[in-house]
Design an enzyme around this catalytic site. Structure first.
Site: not given
Ligand code: PEP
Length: 250
Positions: A9, A11, A95, A97, A166, A172, A210
Site C-alpha cells: 500500500n 498510500k 483502511h 486512514e 490492521e 505506520g 509495521s
Molecule cells: C498500511 O498502510 O496498510 C500499513 C500496514 O502501513 P505500515 O506497514 O506502514 O504500518
C-alpha cells in the site's frame, strides 16, 4: 494450502519517476517468483503508469479505495468499473486512514466491497482496533462488528474477499502486533467467516501494521496469517522483496 498474498500500500506516496524505479526494482526481484501472489496498491493517478509497467508480469495492480457508487454526481470518486479499465485486480476498502480521516462507516465499507466485487475486483477489507479499544478489551468486538457489516451485505460472495487485520496502533508506528496477538485476532476472523459460509476457508486474512523485512517471517508463519498488507516497507524494494520471500518460504 492458500497462496500467500503480499500487497503493498503505497498510500499517498510516489511520483512518475519514483514509481518507475520502484516497480522495476520489485519486478527485477520477482522474476524468480513462485509461491506468493504480489500486488501494489497505488494512488489513482498512477494506475495507468503502473498498469503499463506491470502488464504481463506477476505483479498485480491494486487501488487504495473505490466508490460505493456506479457513476454520477460524486465528484472526486472513482468507480470500480473505472478501476477495472486500468487492469485493477485488488482494491483496499475500509483502511483505517479512510475510516479516521474520511469518516467511512462500516456500512459504507461494506457498500464499497460490494461495488468492487460486482466489477470483478477483489476487495481487501481492512479491520482493526485502536489502542484505546485494545486497552479496553474491545478488540474482538470491534473487528467482528467491522467484518459483520461486510458479511451481511456480501454474504453470497464473501469467499471472494480478502481481509486485512490492521491494528490501528500498529499502522505506520513501528509498533507491530506480536505474532501471538495477530494470530489470535486472525483466528477470530476466520471463525466468523466460517460461520457465514464453509467456502470462507479459502479467504485470505492478511496482517498489516509495521510488517517489515525483520518481522515478516515470524508473522507469516502463523497458521491463520495468509499474507501481509505492507505500507512503509512497500516503498523500499529490498525490504518488500524480503517480505515476499518470507511468504514464499512459509
Ligand atoms: C498500511 O498502510 O496498510 C500499513 C500496514 O502501513 P505500515 O506497514 O506502514 O504500518
Amino acid at each position: 494450502m492458500k497462496t500467500p498474498l503480499i500487497a503493498g500500500n503505497w498510500k499517498m506516496n510516489g511520483g512518475v519517476e519514483a514509481n518507475d524505479a520502484l516497480v522495476r526494482a520489485v519486478l527485477g526481484g520477482l522474476q524468480a517468483s513462485g509461491g506468493a501472489e504480489v500486488a501494489v496498491c497505488v494512488p489513482a493517478p498512477y494506475l495507468a503508469q503502473v498498469q503499463t509497467l506491470t502488464a504481463g508480469t506477476p505483479l498485480a495492480l491494486g487501488a487504495q479505495d473505490v466508490s460505493a457508487h456506479d457513476k454520477g454526481a460524486y465528484t472526486g470518486e472513482v468507480s470500480a468499473a473505472m478501476l477495472r479499465e486500468f487492469g485493477v485486480r485488488y482494491a483496499i476498502v475500509g483502511h483505517s486512514e479512510r475510516r479516521q480521516y474520511h469518516g467511512e462507516s462500516d456500512a459504507l465499507v461494506a457498500e464499497k466491497a460490494r461495488a468492487a466485487l460486482a466489477a470483478g475486483i477483489t476487495p481487501i477489507v481492512c479491520v482493526g482496533e485502536t489502542l484505546a479499544e485494545r486497552e479496553a478489551g474491545r478488540t474482538e468486538e470491534v473487528v467482528k462488528r467491522q467484518l459483520a457489516a461486510v458479511i451481511h451485505l456480501n454474504g453470497h460472495c464473501i469467499s471472494e474477499i480478502v481481509v486485512a487485520y490492521e491494528p490501528v496502533w500498529a499502522i505506520g508506528t513501528g509498533q507491530t502486533a506480536t505474532p501471538e496477538q495477530a494470530q489470535a485476532v486472525h483466528a477470530v476472523l476466520r471463525a466468523q467467516l466460517l460461520a457465514a459460509t464453509a467456502q470462507a476457508a479459502r479467504v485470505k486474512i492478511l496482517y498489516g501494521g509495521s510488517m517489515n523485512a525483520a518481522n515478516a517471517a515470524e508473522l507469516l508463519a502463523r497458521p491463520d496469517i495468509d499474507g501481509g498488507l505492507i505500507g512503509g516497507a512497500s516503498l523500499k524494494p529490498a525490504d518488500f522483496l524480503t517480505i515476499v520471500g518470507a511468504a514464499r518460504a512459509d
